[in-house]
Design a protein around this motif. Structure first.
Motif, PDB file in Angstrom:
ATOM      1  N   UNK A  88       0.793  -1.238   0.028  1.00  0.00           N
ATOM      2  CA  UNK A  88       0.213  -0.018   0.040  1.00  0.00           C
ATOM      3  C   UNK A  88       0.941   1.292  -0.119  1.00  0.00           C
ATOM      4  N   UNK A  89       1.941   1.131   0.753  1.00  0.00           N
ATOM      5  CA  UNK A  89       2.740   2.302   0.971  1.00  0.00           C
ATOM      6  C   UNK A  89       3.737   2.707  -0.352  1.00  0.00           C
ATOM      7  N   UNK A  90       3.554   1.715  -1.189  1.00  0.00           N
ATOM      8  CA  UNK A  90       4.216   2.074  -2.632  1.00  0.00           C
ATOM      9  C   UNK A  90       3.303   2.458  -3.653  1.00  0.00           C
ATOM     10  N   UNK A  91       1.977   2.588  -3.149  1.00  0.00           N
ATOM     11  CA  UNK A  91       1.159   3.165  -4.161  1.00  0.00           C
ATOM     12  C   UNK A  91       0.804   4.487  -4.341  1.00  0.00           C
ATOM     13  N   UNK A  92       0.238   4.968  -5.515  1.00  0.00           N
ATOM     14  CA  UNK A  92       0.139   6.438  -5.400  1.00  0.00           C
ATOM     15  C   UNK A  92      -1.099   6.874  -4.584  1.00  0.00           C
ATOM     16  N   UNK A  93      -2.004   5.828  -4.120  1.00  0.00           N
ATOM     17  CA  UNK A  93      -2.992   5.962  -3.129  1.00  0.00           C
ATOM     18  C   UNK A  93      -2.401   6.470  -1.912  1.00  0.00           C
ATOM     19  N   UNK A  94      -1.389   5.890  -1.277  1.00  0.00           N
ATOM     20  CA  UNK A  94      -0.696   6.340   0.053  1.00  0.00           C
ATOM     21  C   UNK A  94      -0.191   7.630  -0.325  1.00  0.00           C
ATOM     22  N   UNK A  95       0.281   8.347  -1.278  1.00  0.00           N
ATOM     23  CA  UNK A  95       0.623   9.771  -1.426  1.00  0.00           C
ATOM     24  C   UNK A  95      -0.803  10.630  -1.420  1.00  0.00           C
ATOM     25  N   UNK A 135      -4.355  14.283   1.666  1.00  0.00           N
ATOM     26  CA  UNK A 135      -5.622  14.439   2.445  1.00  0.00           C
ATOM     27  C   UNK A 135      -5.303  14.763   3.740  1.00  0.00           C
ATOM     28  N   UNK A 136      -4.446  14.197   4.249  1.00  0.00           N
ATOM     29  CA  UNK A 136      -4.024  14.612   5.750  1.00  0.00           C
ATOM     30  C   UNK A 136      -3.684  15.898   5.752  1.00  0.00           C
ATOM     31  N   UNK A 137      -2.820  16.627   4.916  1.00  0.00           N
ATOM     32  CA  UNK A 137      -2.038  17.729   4.865  1.00  0.00           C
ATOM     33  C   UNK A 137      -3.379  18.771   4.713  1.00  0.00           C
ATOM     34  N   UNK A 138      -4.396  18.354   3.860  1.00  0.00           N
ATOM     35  CA  UNK A 138      -5.528  19.377   3.609  1.00  0.00           C
ATOM     36  C   UNK A 138      -6.323  19.167   4.981  1.00  0.00           C
ATOM     37  N   UNK A 139      -6.444  18.162   5.741  1.00  0.00           N
ATOM     38  CA  UNK A 139      -7.413  18.223   6.972  1.00  0.00           C
ATOM     39  C   UNK A 139      -6.597  18.902   7.995  1.00  0.00           C
ATOM     40  N   UNK A 140      -5.294  18.880   8.232  1.00  0.00           N
ATOM     41  CA  UNK A 140      -4.741  19.940   9.129  1.00  0.00           C
ATOM     42  C   UNK A 140      -4.874  21.349   8.825  1.00  0.00           C
ATOM     43  N   UNK A 141      -4.811  21.624   7.688  1.00  0.00           N
ATOM     44  CA  UNK A 141      -4.895  23.150   7.172  1.00  0.00           C
ATOM     45  C   UNK A 141      -6.318  23.509   7.382  1.00  0.00           C
ATOM     46  N   UNK A 187       6.644  15.604   7.013  1.00  0.00           N
ATOM     47  CA  UNK A 187       6.309  14.582   5.973  1.00  0.00           C
ATOM     48  C   UNK A 187       6.684  13.169   6.791  1.00  0.00           C
ATOM     49  N   UNK A 188       7.588  12.922   7.707  1.00  0.00           N
ATOM     50  CA  UNK A 188       7.753  11.690   8.494  1.00  0.00           C
ATOM     51  C   UNK A 188       6.626  11.426   9.299  1.00  0.00           C
ATOM     52  N   UNK A 189       6.102  12.399  10.131  1.00  0.00           N
ATOM     53  CA  UNK A 189       5.061  12.108  10.867  1.00  0.00           C
ATOM     54  C   UNK A 189       3.719  11.806   9.969  1.00  0.00           C
ATOM     55  N   UNK A 190       3.507  12.708   8.919  1.00  0.00           N
ATOM     56  CA  UNK A 190       2.420  12.511   8.030  1.00  0.00           C
ATOM     57  C   UNK A 190       2.431  10.920   7.611  1.00  0.00           C
ATOM     58  N   UNK A 191       3.654  10.355   7.107  1.00  0.00           N
ATOM     59  CA  UNK A 191       3.681   9.049   6.702  1.00  0.00           C
ATOM     60  C   UNK A 191       3.476   8.311   7.736  1.00  0.00           C
ATOM     61  N   UNK A 192       3.783   8.282   8.894  1.00  0.00           N
ATOM     62  CA  UNK A 192       3.544   7.496  10.120  1.00  0.00           C
ATOM     63  C   UNK A 192       2.097   7.629  10.289  1.00  0.00           C
ATOM     64  N   UNK A 193       1.292   8.695  10.321  1.00  0.00           N
ATOM     65  CA  UNK A 193      -0.103   8.802  10.669  1.00  0.00           C
ATOM     66  C   UNK A 193      -0.901   8.190   9.582  1.00  0.00           C
ATOM     67  N   UNK A 194      -0.433   8.379   8.418  1.00  0.00           N
ATOM     68  CA  UNK A 194      -1.151   7.637   7.338  1.00  0.00           C
ATOM     69  C   UNK A 194      -0.955   5.977   7.166  1.00  0.00           C
ATOM     70  N   UNK A 195       0.250   5.710   7.643  1.00  0.00           N
ATOM     71  CA  UNK A 195       0.559   4.121   7.680  1.00  0.00           C
ATOM     72  C   UNK A 195      -0.337   3.667   8.926  1.00  0.00           C
ATOM     73  N   UNK A 196      -0.196   4.154  10.012  1.00  0.00           N
ATOM     74  CA  UNK A 196      -0.975   3.822  10.915  1.00  0.00           C
ATOM     75  C   UNK A 196      -2.486   3.568  10.744  1.00  0.00           C
ATOM     76  N   UNK A 197      -3.096   4.583  10.249  1.00  0.00           N
ATOM     77  CA  UNK A 197      -4.499   4.461   9.613  1.00  0.00           C
ATOM     78  C   UNK A 197      -4.623   3.239   8.846  1.00  0.00           C
ATOM     79  N   UNK A 198      -3.719   3.173   7.873  1.00  0.00           N
ATOM     80  CA  UNK A 198      -3.860   2.091   6.884  1.00  0.00           C
ATOM     81  C   UNK A 198      -3.611   0.703   7.574  1.00  0.00           C
ATOM     82  N   UNK A 199      -2.762   0.727   8.380  1.00  0.00           N
ATOM     83  CA  UNK A 199      -2.567  -0.625   9.304  1.00  0.00           C
ATOM     84  C   UNK A 199      -3.780  -1.015   9.886  1.00  0.00           C
ATOM     85  N   UNK A 200      -4.738  -0.149  10.383  1.00  0.00           N
ATOM     86  CA  UNK A 200      -5.984  -0.251  11.276  1.00  0.00           C
ATOM     87  C   UNK A 200      -6.750  -0.912  10.158  1.00  0.00           C
TER      88      UNK A 200
END
Length: 168
Positions: A87-94, A99-105, A114-127
Motif C-alpha cells: 500500500x505504501x508504494x501506491x499512489x493512493x498512499x501519497x 488528504x491529511x495535509x488538507x485536513x490539518x490546514x 512529512x515523516x509524521x504524516x507518513x507514520x500517521x497515514x501508515x498507522x491508519x492504513x494498518x488499522x
C-alpha cells in the motif's frame, strides 16, 4: 435502547422467576434462543464480542452452561506487514498523505513533518488492513446493490467496508 440492553432485558425477563437456584427447561430453551440471537448480532456487527461475553456470563450466572464463543481470528503479522508495504508504494498512499495535509490546514492546525504524516497515514492504513484481514477470516457480511440496467453489482461489507464490483 442498545442491542446489549435489549438482550440484557430479555435475559432478565426469562430468568426473573426462578425456583430455587435452577432454571426450568423452558427457561433454558428461552436462554439458548437468546444466545443464538446474541451470536447472530455479534456476527452482523451490531454487538461487540465483549458485550457478547458479558451477556453470556450473565446467563452462566443464572445457571445456563454455554460453550465459549469462538475466539477472534488472529491476524498474520507477516502478511499484514506485506500488505502495508504494498500500500505504501501506491499512489493512493501519497493521496492519503495529501488528504491529511488538507485536513490539518482546514482545521487551522500546523502541518506536521512529512515523516509524521507518513507514520500517521501508515498507522491508519494498518488499522484498516487489520480490520479487513479479520473480516476476511470471519467471512464478509456482503450487502448487494444491483444495477440491472448495466448488468453490474456492487457488494459492500457491512463489517469492514470492503467493496467488490461484479459484472454479470
Amino acid at each position: 435502547m442498545s442491542k446489549y440492553q435489549e438482550f440484557d432485558a430479555q435475559i432478565f425477563e426469562a430468568t426473573k422467576i426462578m425456583i430455587g437456584f435452577s432454571l426450568t427447561d423452558g427457561q433454558k430453551t428461552e436462554l439458548l434462543k437468546i444466545a443464538g440471537e446474541i451470536e447472530a448480532a455479534c456476527q452482523d456487527g451490531s454487538l461487540s464480542s465483549d458485550e457478547r461475553q458479558r451477556l453470556w456470563d450473565t446467563m452462566a450466572d443464572c445457571g445456563l452452561e454455554l460453550p465459549q464463543p469462538p475466539a477472534e481470528p488472529v491476524v498474520d503479522e507477516a502478511k499484514l506487514q506485506e500488505r502495508l508495504a504494498q500500500y505504501m508504494e501506491l499512489e493512493l498512499f501519497q493521496m492519503d498523505i495529501g488528504e491529511l495535509i488538507c485536513d490539518y490546514k482546514a482545521q487551522g492546525l500546523p502541518v506536521p513533518t512529512m515523516e509524521q504524516l507518513r507514520d500517521e497515514a501508515a498507522a491508519e492504513a494498518r488499522k484498516c488492513l487489520e480490520t479487513m484481514m479479520v473480516c476476511e477470516a470471519k467471512g464478509h457480511l456482503w450487502k448487494e446493490k444491483a444495477d440491472p440496467e448495466n448488468g453490474t453489482s456492487t457488494l459492500s461489507c457491512r463489517r469492514c467496508g470492503a467493496e467488490e464490483h461484479l459484472r454479470w
